[in-house]
Scaffold this motif. Structure first.
Motif, mmCIF file in Angstrom:
data_model
loop_
_atom_site.group_PDB
_atom_site.id
_atom_site.type_symbol
_atom_site.label_atom_id
_atom_site.label_comp_id
_atom_site.label_asym_id
_atom_site.label_seq_id
_atom_site.Cartn_x
_atom_site.Cartn_y
_atom_site.Cartn_z
ATOM 1 N N GLU A 231 2.670 1.567 -3.515
ATOM 2 C CA GLU A 231 1.820 1.970 -4.589
ATOM 3 C C GLU A 231 1.103 3.365 -4.392
ATOM 4 O O GLU A 231 0.921 4.239 -5.342
ATOM 5 C CB GLU A 231 0.339 1.140 -4.447
ATOM 6 N N LYS A 232 1.112 3.850 -3.077
ATOM 7 C CA LYS A 232 1.010 5.312 -2.740
ATOM 8 C C LYS A 232 1.757 6.084 -3.340
ATOM 9 O O LYS A 232 1.544 7.368 -3.871
ATOM 10 C CB LYS A 232 0.416 5.548 -1.546
ATOM 11 N N ALA A 233 3.200 5.699 -3.382
ATOM 12 C CA ALA A 233 4.455 6.441 -4.003
ATOM 13 C C ALA A 233 4.407 6.366 -5.485
ATOM 14 O O ALA A 233 5.369 6.652 -5.952
ATOM 15 C CB ALA A 233 5.497 5.971 -3.280
ATOM 16 N N LYS B 40 10.239 8.557 0.618
ATOM 17 C CA LYS B 40 10.111 9.463 -0.283
ATOM 18 C C LYS B 40 11.537 9.928 -1.152
ATOM 19 O O LYS B 40 11.479 9.966 -2.266
ATOM 20 C CB LYS B 40 9.744 10.686 0.568
ATOM 21 N N ASN C 27 3.782 -3.069 -6.350
ATOM 22 C CA ASN C 27 4.182 -3.829 -5.513
ATOM 23 C C ASN C 27 4.647 -5.333 -5.757
ATOM 24 O O ASN C 27 3.819 -6.219 -5.910
ATOM 25 C CB ASN C 27 3.044 -4.080 -4.540
ATOM 26 N N ARG D 268 7.121 3.168 10.613
ATOM 27 C CA ARG D 268 6.984 4.332 9.719
ATOM 28 C C ARG D 268 7.772 5.728 10.229
ATOM 29 O O ARG D 268 8.351 6.376 9.416
ATOM 30 C CB ARG D 268 5.724 4.849 9.766
ATOM 31 N N LYS E 275 0.668 -1.112 0.010
ATOM 32 C CA LYS E 275 -0.069 0.035 -0.017
ATOM 33 C C LYS E 275 0.877 1.342 0.085
ATOM 34 O O LYS E 275 0.495 2.257 -0.694
ATOM 35 C CB LYS E 275 -0.893 -0.073 1.138
ATOM 36 N N ARG E 276 1.995 1.081 0.793
ATOM 37 C CA ARG E 276 2.826 2.453 0.841
ATOM 38 C C ARG E 276 3.583 2.696 -0.435
ATOM 39 O O ARG E 276 3.727 3.689 -0.969
ATOM 40 C CB ARG E 276 3.876 2.163 2.058
#
Length: 360
Positions: free
Chosen positions: A33-35, A301, A39, A293, A30-31
Motif C-alpha cells: 500500500e505504501k508503494a 521498487k 493488498n 527487507r 503495508k509495504r
C-alpha cells in the motif's frame, strides 16, 4: 534425525543464505500500500513470484514462506514449492502466530502459537516445507529485557524447536533483539549474550538436536537512536565475541536477520563479520543471512516501476538475483561493492558476485 541434520547442512551451505519472505498478510500489505498497490491475494502472489522464479538457487539455500504462499502457484500454474525446489532452494514456513504481551512486564512480549503448532507443522511438512521459523522479540530499555521475558521466550523457542523436529522440520530459532532504542553496543552485547545463553540452555533441556537446528539472531550493534554509531569492525568483533561465548559449534549455521538495517548496511556488516572470522580462525559455524527487507526493498521498487511501465520487464527479477548474490558473497567475506541497490541491479554486477562465490 540424520535427515534433519542433512537439511540443516544444506540450508547453511557455504556461499548461500535464506530468503525471509514470510511477512504476514498485514505486514506485506503495508509495504504494498505504501508503494501504491492494493493488498490483494493476486498482487501478493505476483510480487512473491518475482523471487521464487528469479533463478536465485546459486545464492539462496532456502526460502521462508508465509502460510498463504506455501499453497499458492505461479502464473504458469506451478506450485511455488516446486518453483523453489527446482532451483535446489528448500521451502520453509513461518509457524508462530505473532506476539502477545507478557503479563506483569510492561512493553515486553512473548510469542503465541504453541497450542496448534504440532498440527500446523504436520500439515506444512505434508505440503512440502522442510524447515520452519519461530520469532521471539526482545526490547532493550530501562529494566528490559526482564529475566521473566527472557526466560519465557527462551522456553517457547525450545518447545517450538522440539515440536518442529518431531514433525520432521528443521527449526530456525529466532531470538530477535530489536534495534529500537538508544543503547550502546556494549549494552547490546551483554543482552545478546544473556539471551543466547538462555536459548541454548533451554534447547538442551528440551532435548533439541543442535546439529539439526539453525540460529537466527540479530548482529550485535547499538540501538538505532544511539549517540555513538558502530563501525562494521565494531559490529563484527562484538557479534563474534557473543557467539563464541554462547553458541556451541554443534549448531551448523548462524543466519543473521537484518532487523531494520538498509540493504547495503546488512551486506557490509555480514561481510565484515565473515572477514573477521576468517582472519581470526573463528568460523565455527556458517555465518550467513536470513534477510527479509534487506533482500526485497529494491526489488519491490523495481517491480512497481515495471507495472507502471517505468522500468524494463525483468528488472525486478534481475535485482532479486543480484542482491541475493551480493549477500552470498558477503557470507564468504568476499563482497567488495558497489551494492546492487544503488546500481539498479546491473547484470554484470550479478555475475561478478557469483564469481566471488566460486572455489568454496
Amino acid at each position: 534425525m540424520d535427515q534433519l541434520r542433512d537439511v540443516a547442512c544444506r540450508l547453511s551451505e557455504p556461499g548461500k543464505g535464506i530468503l525471509a519472505s514470510d511477512e504476514s498478510t498485514g505486514t506485506i500489505g503495508k509495504r504494498l500500500e505504501k508503494a501504491g498497490l492494493n493488498n490483494t491475494e493476486d498482487i501478493r502472489k505476483a510480487y512473491r513470484e518475482q523471487f521464487y522464479t528469479a533463478g536465485i538457487g546459486c545464492s539462496i539455500s532456502g526460502a521462508i514462506l508465509y502460510k498463504e504462499t506455501l499453497y499458492q502457484t505461479s502464473s504458469q500454474d506451478v506450485p511455488f514449492v516446486d518453483c523453489l525446489t527446482r532451483q535446489a532452494v528448500l521451502p520453509g514456513i513461518k509457524v508462530d502466530q505473532g506476539l502477545v504481551p507478557v503479563e506483569g512486564c510492561e512493553g515486553e512480549s512473548s510469542t503465541r502459537g504453541l497450542d496448534r503448532l504440532e498440527a500446523d507443522c504436520k500439515s506444512y511438512r505434508q505440503q512440502g516445507a522442510r524447515f520452519c521459523k519461530w520469532r521471539a522479540a526482545l526490547r532493550i530499555g530501562i529494566g528490559t529485557p526482564s529475566q521473566k521475558a527472557i526466560g519465557i521466550n527462551a522456553q517457547q523457542l525450545a518447545q517450538y524447536a522440539a515440536v518442529a523436529q518431531a514433525c520432521d522440520l528443521v527449526p530456525v530459532v529466532e531470538p530477535e533483539i530489536l534495534i529500537d532504542g538508544d543503547h550502546g553496543i556494549h549494552r547490546s552485547s551483554a543482552v545478546s549474550q544473556e539471551v543466547l545463553q538462555a536459548c541454548i540452555a533451554q534447547l538442551w533441556r528440551h532435548n533439541v538436536d543442535l546439529e539439526a537446528t539453525l540460529l537466527k539472531p540479530m548482529m550485535v550493534m547499538p540501538g538505532a537512536d544511539a549517540q555513538s554509531k558502530a563501525s562494521p569492525e565494531d559490529v563484527s568483533c562484538a557479534t563474534l565475541d557473543a557467539l563464541r561465548r554462547c553458541v556451541p559449534p554443534a549448531v551448523p549455521g548462524i543466519m543473521f536477520l537484518s532487523g531494520g538495517l538498509s540493504e547495503e548496511e546488512a551486506t557490509v556488516y555480514l561481510n565484515s563479520i565473515n572477514k573477521h572470522a576468517i582472519e581470526h580462525n573463528a568460523r565455527h559455524w556458517a555465518l550467513s543471512f536470513s534477510f527479509g527487507r534487506a533482500l526485497q526493498a529494491s526489488v519491490l521498487k523495481l517491480w512497481v516501476a515495471e507495472r507502471e511501465g517505468k522500468a524494463s520487464p525483468g528488472k525486478a527479477k534481475e535485482m532479486a538475483s543480484a542482491v541475493a548474490a551480493a549477500n552470498a558473497a558477503a557470507s564468504l567475506g568476499r563482497y567488495q561493492g558497489p551494492h546492487p541497490s544503488i546500481t539498479s541491479g546491473d547484470a554484470s554486477l550479478r555475475e561478478t558476485y557469483r564469481g566471488w562465490q566460486t572455489d568454496v
